[in-house]
Design a protein around this motif. Sequence first.
Motif, PDB file in Angstrom:
ATOM      1  N   HIS A  81      12.253  36.215  43.067  1.00 55.24           N
ATOM      2  CA  HIS A  81      13.030  35.221  43.809  1.00 55.24           C
ATOM      3  C   HIS A  81      12.229  34.833  45.044  1.00 55.24           C
ATOM      4  O   HIS A  81      11.069  35.245  45.181  1.00 55.24           O
ATOM      5  CB  HIS A  81      14.431  35.739  44.147  1.00 55.24           C
ATOM      6  N   HIS A 139      13.084  35.067  48.430  1.00 57.93           N
ATOM      7  CA  HIS A 139      13.344  35.639  49.753  1.00 57.93           C
ATOM      8  C   HIS A 139      12.011  35.962  50.421  1.00 57.93           C
ATOM      9  O   HIS A 139      11.018  36.263  49.756  1.00 57.93           O
ATOM     10  CB  HIS A 139      14.223  36.890  49.638  1.00 57.93           C
ATOM     11  N   HIS A 162       9.320  38.502  49.614  1.00 65.83           N
ATOM     12  CA  HIS A 162       8.645  38.378  48.322  1.00 65.83           C
ATOM     13  C   HIS A 162       7.633  37.229  48.280  1.00 65.83           C
ATOM     14  O   HIS A 162       6.915  37.082  47.298  1.00 65.83           O
ATOM     15  CB  HIS A 162       9.685  38.237  47.202  1.00 65.83           C
ATOM     16  N   HIS A 198      22.164  38.705  42.912  1.00 70.57           N
ATOM     17  CA  HIS A 198      21.518  38.794  44.219  1.00 70.57           C
ATOM     18  C   HIS A 198      21.809  37.475  44.927  1.00 70.57           C
ATOM     19  O   HIS A 198      21.990  36.455  44.270  1.00 70.57           O
ATOM     20  CB  HIS A 198      20.002  38.982  44.024  1.00 70.57           C
ATOM     21  N   ASP A 216      15.584  43.659  43.662  1.00 72.27           N
ATOM     22  CA  ASP A 216      16.580  42.825  44.336  1.00 72.27           C
ATOM     23  C   ASP A 216      17.690  42.447  43.369  1.00 72.27           C
ATOM     24  O   ASP A 216      17.919  41.279  43.064  1.00 72.27           O
ATOM     25  CB  ASP A 216      15.914  41.592  44.958  1.00 72.27           C
TER      26      ASP A 216
HETATM   27 ZN   LIG Z   1      16.108  39.452  48.098  1.00 69.39          ZN
END
Ligand SMILES: [Zn+2]
Length: 319
Positions: free
Chosen positions: A109, A111, A114, A189, A210
Amino acid sequence: MLKVRFWGTRGSIPVALTAPQVRAKMAQLLSAARGEALHDDAAVGRFLDAQPFHLTGTYGGHSACVQVDGGSQEYVICDLGSGVRAFGQSVLARHGPGVPQTYHVFMSHLHWDHIMGLPFFSQAYIPGNRIIIYGCHAQLREAFVRQQAEPSFPVDFAVIAAQIEFVQLTPGVTREVAGLRVTAKEQLHAGDSYGYRFEQGDQAVVYSTDSEHKLEDEALTQGFVDFFRNADLVVFDAMYSLADAISVKADWGHSSNIVGVELCQLAGVKHLCMFHHEPAFGDADIARVLADTRRFEEITRTGAPLQVTAAYDGLVVTL
Ligand SMILES: [Zn+2]
Ligand SMILES: [Zn+2]
């Protein structure tokens, strides 16, 4: 033969050992060494090997970046956390800057923890390299462009000299990449995340970070049991203890060591590797969670044993 190399294992934000933490480890090791005959380097090595990892090492540091090596000339990694900087340095040391490489990157993902490593991935600034970023989010490109936009970063995304491509994946549709069969699965998530199952021959490794699991939902649980089925290794978001996961930190989008064991047992997984460590945890805390998790696995075991480890920066698991 599949090999998994961990370049970044910490959740949410990178952390570093502090001077008092290093000193505390040294004090404990020196106390343990009292009376030992450490006359040469080999004896020192044997002594250190016999000490617990949380004293002689550290779980580290960098945010999520995990390499899946299926023996291809092309590189495959999961996520672009700060660990990708160390990965890039190792590739540079191996080939030198003048030999272009291809990198396949699978994004769980978008975020920040990451994606934060891409601006520090030196290969991105070297013409001739090819970076293919796969993910299931529609905003894949936008998230990377935005993090390098003014006033957040001095080097604009447009300065990236490598050939960079974004590939939108559909969960459940298997794709062949660098000698691996790769399948994505949607996870619970904030803003959604995706796990990846990599298969080669009869070996399988699952990268699932996550991801919050609510075991009371049987259909969702079964979906993950099928996704993990008979995997040789599952890299699992075990950020919280069970008590935290079901109380104060419920719905924070992460999971616990206990849920990891339960899902892996149901799926007949061989090895569970706890990942995305809570940044507030020191090395001794993670070691304690690992010991508790191994005990829980032992007392709930019904079939073959499930190997349980905690990921650290630099760990290599050969399947
Ligand atoms: Zn996350
Ligand atoms: Zn994260």
